[in-house]
Design a protein around this motif. Structure first.
Motif, mmCIF file in Angstrom:
data_model
loop_
_atom_site.group_PDB
_atom_site.id
_atom_site.type_symbol
_atom_site.label_atom_id
_atom_site.label_comp_id
_atom_site.label_asym_id
_atom_site.label_seq_id
_atom_site.Cartn_x
_atom_site.Cartn_y
_atom_site.Cartn_z
ATOM 1 N N GLU A 189 -2.430 11.208 -13.785
ATOM 2 C CA GLU A 189 -2.190 9.813 -13.427
ATOM 3 C C GLU A 189 -0.903 9.712 -12.619
ATOM 4 O O GLU A 189 0.147 10.194 -13.038
ATOM 5 C CB GLU A 189 -2.087 8.955 -14.697
ATOM 6 N N LEU A 190 -1.014 9.100 -11.430
ATOM 7 C CA LEU A 190 0.135 8.946 -10.539
ATOM 8 C C LEU A 190 0.465 7.466 -10.376
ATOM 9 O O LEU A 190 -0.433 6.635 -10.280
ATOM 10 C CB LEU A 190 -0.147 9.574 -9.176
ATOM 11 N N TYR A 191 1.756 7.168 -10.301
ATOM 12 C CA TYR A 191 2.243 5.788 -10.262
ATOM 13 C C TYR A 191 2.795 5.455 -8.882
ATOM 14 O O TYR A 191 3.496 6.275 -8.276
ATOM 15 C CB TYR A 191 3.334 5.596 -11.326
ATOM 16 N N PRO A 192 2.488 4.253 -8.370
ATOM 17 C CA PRO A 192 2.952 3.885 -7.030
ATOM 18 C C PRO A 192 4.480 3.780 -6.977
ATOM 19 O O PRO A 192 5.119 3.400 -7.955
ATOM 20 C CB PRO A 192 2.310 2.523 -6.790
ATOM 21 N N ILE A 193 5.019 4.128 -5.820
ATOM 22 C CA ILE A 193 6.454 4.002 -5.587
ATOM 23 C C ILE A 193 6.662 2.724 -4.777
ATOM 24 O O ILE A 193 6.231 2.659 -3.619
ATOM 25 C CB ILE A 193 7.009 5.239 -4.847
ATOM 26 N N PRO A 194 7.259 1.694 -5.359
ATOM 27 C CA PRO A 194 7.437 0.416 -4.660
ATOM 28 C C PRO A 194 8.114 0.578 -3.294
ATOM 29 O O PRO A 194 9.129 1.264 -3.165
ATOM 30 C CB PRO A 194 8.319 -0.389 -5.616
ATOM 31 N N GLY A 195 7.496 -0.033 -2.280
ATOM 32 C CA GLY A 195 8.022 0.028 -0.923
ATOM 33 C C GLY A 195 7.453 1.158 -0.095
ATOM 34 O O GLY A 195 7.683 1.238 1.104
ATOM 35 N N TYR A 196 6.694 2.050 -0.731
ATOM 36 C CA TYR A 196 6.138 3.222 -0.050
ATOM 37 C C TYR A 196 4.655 3.335 -0.410
ATOM 38 O O TYR A 196 4.279 4.079 -1.325
ATOM 39 C CB TYR A 196 6.915 4.485 -0.442
ATOM 40 N N PRO A 197 3.793 2.591 0.301
ATOM 41 C CA PRO A 197 2.384 2.460 -0.093
ATOM 42 C C PRO A 197 1.571 3.751 -0.051
ATOM 43 O O PRO A 197 0.482 3.792 -0.612
ATOM 44 C CB PRO A 197 1.835 1.439 0.906
ATOM 45 N N TYR A 198 2.083 4.783 0.575
ATOM 46 C CA TYR A 198 1.332 6.039 0.688
ATOM 47 C C TYR A 198 1.821 7.097 -0.287
ATOM 48 O O TYR A 198 1.383 8.246 -0.228
ATOM 49 C CB TYR A 198 1.425 6.580 2.122
ATOM 50 N N ASN A 199 2.735 6.723 -1.159
ATOM 51 C CA ASN A 199 3.335 7.700 -2.055
ATOM 52 C C ASN A 199 3.256 7.273 -3.508
ATOM 53 O O ASN A 199 3.440 6.108 -3.840
ATOM 54 C CB ASN A 199 4.792 7.949 -1.659
ATOM 55 N N TYR A 200 3.000 8.264 -4.355
ATOM 56 C CA TYR A 200 2.863 8.049 -5.789
ATOM 57 C C TYR A 200 3.700 9.095 -6.522
ATOM 58 O O TYR A 200 3.986 10.161 -5.981
ATOM 59 C CB TYR A 200 1.396 8.156 -6.209
#
Length: 187
Positions: free
Chosen positions: A17-28
């Motif tokens: 399970e990967l969590y979104p990085i706020p401000g970076y929509p292509y990265n988790y």
């Protein structure tokens, strides 16, 4: 110890399970283990190698405007864990402290936001953080002589600075400035 987080905005990659990085929509962020950053563009984990000077791991993340920003992995992991953009740390005058002093261990269980004063007063074994120690003239002469020997043997400048900063219990920039003749110019 593992984290029990369950949110609706996560993705699953290879069973993790990967969590979104706020401000970076292509990265988790993978919040297990030492913390890693995944790119949905390249469909792989980004290599966050430690910075030679300070030891922090950085990755290039594409922001909402499509621009690449260099972001510390520790800040990206904290951001994914809390759901706040990492720039809110700076606005709050906070820094991320690695509890075990290992700057490559970016597990959310190992990082904590603290004030700059607290972060810089924490006991550390890392030679890259200064202690306000001024070198003596004899030490400066010795270090410059050693650099001439070490560079002939192919030792990298940053490795030499790190090693001698540790040996002389001073900061990296003290050694760097000495070798670049920004300090002790007369010797």
């Amino acid at each position: 110890m593992s984290l029990e987080l369950h949110r609706d905005d996560t993705i699953i990659v290879d069973g993790e399970e990967l969590y979104p990085i706020p401000g970076y929509p292509y990265n988790y962020a993978n919040l297990e283990g030492k913390g890693r950053v995944y790119s949905t563009i390249t469909q792989r984990y980004l290599s966050g190698k430690p910075n030679k000077r300070f030891g922090y791991c950085y990755v290039g993340l594409k922001n909402e405007k499509g621009e690449i920003e260099s972001v510390g992995v520790h800040r990206a992991i904290w951001s994914a864990f809390t759901g706040y953009h990492h720039k809110s740390l700076s606005k709050s005058k906070l820094e991320i402290h690695h509890l075990d002093n290992d700057k490559t261990n970016n597990s959310p269980l190992n990082i904590a936001p603290v004030s700059k004063k607290i972060n810089h007063s924490c006991p550390i074994t890392n030679s890259k953080k200064g202690k306000g120690i001024r070198l003596k003239k004899e030490e400066a002469i010795f270090i410059r002589k050693m650099w001439n020997i070490f560079k002939e043997d192919g030792v990298k400048f940053s490795d030499f600075c790190n090693m001698f900063a540790y040996d002389f219990k001073c900061c990296y920039s003290t050694i760097e400035n000495l070798l670049k003749y920004k300090s002790f110019k007369n010797i």
